[in-house]
Motif scaffolding. Structure first.
Motif, mmCIF file in Angstrom:
data_model
loop_
_atom_site.group_PDB
_atom_site.id
_atom_site.type_symbol
_atom_site.label_atom_id
_atom_site.label_comp_id
_atom_site.label_asym_id
_atom_site.label_seq_id
_atom_site.Cartn_x
_atom_site.Cartn_y
_atom_site.Cartn_z
ATOM 1 N N PHE A 43 -47.427 -51.844 57.441
ATOM 2 C CA PHE A 43 -48.793 -52.380 57.425
ATOM 3 C C PHE A 43 -48.832 -53.771 58.053
ATOM 4 C CE2 PHE A 43 -52.000 -54.807 54.771
ATOM 5 C CZ PHE A 43 -53.120 -54.337 55.441
ATOM 6 N N HIS A 44 -47.867 -54.603 57.696
ATOM 7 C CA HIS A 44 -47.793 -55.970 58.241
ATOM 8 C C HIS A 44 -47.571 -55.942 59.747
ATOM 9 C CE1 HIS A 44 -45.940 -60.100 58.666
ATOM 10 N NE2 HIS A 44 -46.989 -60.379 57.902
ATOM 11 N N ARG A 45 -46.658 -55.074 60.193
ATOM 12 C CA ARG A 45 -46.415 -54.952 61.646
ATOM 13 C C ARG A 45 -47.683 -54.511 62.366
ATOM 14 N NH1 ARG A 45 -41.413 -52.605 59.976
ATOM 15 N NH2 ARG A 45 -42.305 -50.514 60.229
ATOM 16 N N GLY A 46 -48.439 -53.593 61.734
ATOM 17 C CA GLY A 46 -49.685 -53.129 62.343
ATOM 18 C C GLY A 46 -50.710 -54.245 62.479
ATOM 19 N N LEU A 47 -50.806 -55.103 61.478
ATOM 20 C CA LEU A 47 -51.736 -56.233 61.543
ATOM 21 C C LEU A 47 -51.349 -57.186 62.663
ATOM 22 C CD1 LEU A 47 -52.245 -57.180 57.768
ATOM 23 C CD2 LEU A 47 -53.829 -55.960 59.255
ATOM 24 N N GLU A 86 -58.820 -60.368 57.935
ATOM 25 C CA GLU A 86 -58.083 -59.126 58.168
ATOM 26 C C GLU A 86 -57.708 -58.430 56.856
ATOM 27 O OE1 GLU A 86 -57.292 -57.308 60.982
ATOM 28 O OE2 GLU A 86 -58.819 -58.661 61.758
ATOM 29 N N ILE A 87 -57.305 -59.218 55.874
ATOM 30 C CA ILE A 87 -56.959 -58.638 54.569
ATOM 31 C C ILE A 87 -58.180 -57.965 53.956
ATOM 32 C CG2 ILE A 87 -56.354 -59.239 52.182
ATOM 33 C CD1 ILE A 87 -54.402 -61.337 53.392
ATOM 34 N N LEU A 88 -59.318 -58.653 53.977
ATOM 35 C CA LEU A 88 -60.538 -58.081 53.408
ATOM 36 C C LEU A 88 -60.987 -56.830 54.158
ATOM 37 C CD1 LEU A 88 -62.627 -61.273 52.552
ATOM 38 C CD2 LEU A 88 -61.496 -59.706 50.962
ATOM 39 N N LYS A 89 -60.710 -56.799 55.457
ATOM 40 C CA LYS A 89 -61.084 -55.641 56.269
ATOM 41 C C LYS A 89 -60.371 -54.381 55.780
ATOM 42 C CE LYS A 89 -61.370 -56.650 60.602
ATOM 43 N NZ LYS A 89 -60.982 -56.912 62.024
ATOM 44 N N THR A 92 -60.013 -52.138 49.763
ATOM 45 C CA THR A 92 -61.026 -51.188 49.286
ATOM 46 C C THR A 92 -61.960 -51.823 48.258
ATOM 47 O OG1 THR A 92 -59.579 -50.356 47.523
ATOM 48 C CG2 THR A 92 -59.458 -49.244 49.669
ATOM 49 N N ASN A 93 -61.585 -52.999 47.774
ATOM 50 C CA ASN A 93 -62.410 -53.701 46.787
ATOM 51 C C ASN A 93 -62.858 -55.049 47.340
ATOM 52 O OD1 ASN A 93 -63.672 -53.919 44.250
ATOM 53 N ND2 ASN A 93 -62.003 -55.166 43.445
ATOM 54 N N ARG A 94 -63.171 -55.055 48.632
ATOM 55 C CA ARG A 94 -63.437 -56.326 49.316
ATOM 56 C C ARG A 94 -64.631 -57.090 48.738
ATOM 57 N NH1 ARG A 94 -64.852 -52.271 53.045
ATOM 58 N NH2 ARG A 94 -62.779 -52.417 53.955
ATOM 59 N N ASN A 95 -65.545 -56.381 48.077
ATOM 60 C CA ASN A 95 -66.707 -57.051 47.496
ATOM 61 C C ASN A 95 -66.510 -57.354 46.006
ATOM 62 O OD1 ASN A 95 -68.236 -56.953 49.926
ATOM 63 N ND2 ASN A 95 -68.693 -54.795 49.537
ATOM 64 N N ASN A 143 -53.857 -48.251 45.683
ATOM 65 C CA ASN A 143 -55.276 -47.977 45.515
ATOM 66 C C ASN A 143 -56.160 -48.920 46.330
ATOM 67 O OD1 ASN A 143 -57.435 -46.523 44.141
ATOM 68 N ND2 ASN A 143 -57.829 -48.436 43.062
ATOM 69 N N SER A 144 -55.733 -50.176 46.471
ATOM 70 C CA SER A 144 -56.600 -51.205 47.059
ATOM 71 C C SER A 144 -56.430 -51.396 48.552
ATOM 72 C CB SER A 144 -56.367 -52.554 46.358
ATOM 73 O OG SER A 144 -56.694 -52.466 44.993
ATOM 74 N N CYS A 145 -55.333 -50.913 49.125
ATOM 75 C CA CYS A 145 -55.071 -51.109 50.557
ATOM 76 C C CYS A 145 -55.298 -49.805 51.315
ATOM 77 C CB CYS A 145 -53.637 -51.591 50.760
ATOM 78 S SG CYS A 145 -53.219 -51.873 52.491
ATOM 79 N N ASP A 146 -56.173 -49.842 52.306
ATOM 80 C CA ASP A 146 -56.522 -48.607 53.025
ATOM 81 C C ASP A 146 -55.415 -48.106 53.943
ATOM 82 O OD1 ASP A 146 -56.656 -50.278 55.250
ATOM 83 O OD2 ASP A 146 -58.812 -50.046 55.548
ATOM 84 N N HIS A 147 -54.317 -48.847 54.017
ATOM 85 C CA HIS A 147 -53.153 -48.352 54.760
ATOM 86 C C HIS A 147 -52.607 -47.084 54.105
ATOM 87 C CE1 HIS A 147 -49.314 -48.337 56.923
ATOM 88 N NE2 HIS A 147 -48.721 -48.200 55.748
#
Length: 324
Positions: A43-47, A86-89, A92-95, A143-147
């Motif tokens: 995930f980090h490499r993808g970012l 980028e993290i908020l993007k 899944t619970n960005r709000n 659960n929280s990371c869409d990766h």
């Protein structure tokens, strides 16, 4: 004797169920650690690949100005602001609640785990990798990371079960609850048919939950410990270790809730009294929990002192002390 105390505890079917469920969580944690570690690096490499400006050459220019606190984080430099976006993007619970206080933003360009902690529950600032995290921390990240491509309903059901285990005041669950837990945890594990270590744990959990632990009383020709009808063998020390890990996690959870004032002082006191009474009756578990109990006792006393400053309140006397 230590074994007789263990035997008495496991003679209570609902307590035995509680320990079994907790053991499942420990097995789940173990099988997720390697998988989560690999995926966080990917995930980090993808970012970094998708946003070149986030790489290792990008450094925080603000220092302490970019230090988050709890759920609050207002970046003071462009690099940290871009990382936050980028993290908020991908959150899944960005709000909702994001526990930025877990993170050291200045490390985001070079440390994948510091990024991962933004997707996890509070209280993980000192954790440097998945091997230091409990099951609920890893489940929350998934659960929280869409990766992570997974049926999130199945994840949240296991998280809910874990919370019920930890919040059980008497440390007991029914056999009906345990069967439901087995179905939910296996449904979750079925989401990862191509991850060998997760597949392997599926059958171990099935054996564990369908077996009956029997404590062998000390005899010259028999080992001390617990034995499952399915052939799974756990020594007395292994069972004790499982109990200690569960109780420590339970105390740490209560401490975090108390620290963030999610519990009233009376609720903290009630939980403390239940565990103290349990430990008074089970001396073999006392030594390993003294520090955690003292920490929670001290925080409770601190809250009492704060309350005593209100008009008409009485000032509590004495120093924090754990009396078991």
């Amino acid at each position: 004797m230590v074994l007789s105390e263990l035997a008495v505890r496991l003679n209570c079917a609902e307590y035995k169920n509680w320990v079994k469920a907790g053991h499942c969580l420990l097995l789940l944690r173990g099988c997720l650690q390697g998988f989560v570690g690999r995926e966080v690096l990917a995930f980090h490499r993808g970012l970094l690949a998708s946003v070149p400006g986030l790489g290792s050459r990008a450094t925080c220019r603000s220092g302490w100005g970019c230090s988050p606190h709890a759920r609050q984080f207002q970046p003071q430099c462009q690099v940290c602001a871009e990382w936050k976006r980028e993290i908020l993007k991908h959150h899944t619970n960005r709000n909702g609640d994001v526990h930025w206080g877990n993170c050291r933003p200045g490390r985001w360009p070079v440390d994948a785990w510091e990024v991962a902690k933004a997707f996890m529950p509070r209280g993980l600032a000192d954790k440097t990798g998945p091997e230091e995290c409990d099951a609920v921390a890893l489940l929350s990240l998934i659960n929280s990371c869409d990766h992570f491509v997974v049926d999130r309903k199945k994840v949240t059901e296991v998280i809910r079960c874990r919370n019920e285990i930890m919040h059980s005041s008497e440390m007991k669950v029914s056999s009906t609850w345990l069967r439901d837990f087995q179905m939910k945890i296996q449904n979750f594990l079925n989401e990862f048919p191509n991850i060998p270590e997760i597949v392997a744990v599926y059958s171990r959990i099935e054996q564990l939950l369908s077996s009956d632990w029997a404590v062998l009383l000390p005899e010259e020709d028999y080992p001390d410990g617990c034995e499952c009808e399915t052939g799974i063998y756990l020594s007395e020390s292994q069972v004790n270790e499982i109990e200690m890990e569960l109780l420590k996690e339970k105390l740490q959870e209560t401490y975090l809730q108390a620290k963030e004032q999610e519990l009233l002082p009376e609720e903290i006191l009630n939980r403390l009294e239940v565990i103290k009474e349990f430990l008074r009756n089970n001396e073999d578990l006392q030594n390993g929990l003294t520090e955690d109990m003292q920490k929670l006792d001290s925080l409770h006393l601190h809250h009492q002192k704060l309350d005593s400053k209100e008009p008409g309140a009485q000032t509590p006397e004495g120093k924090p002390e754990v009396v078991l």
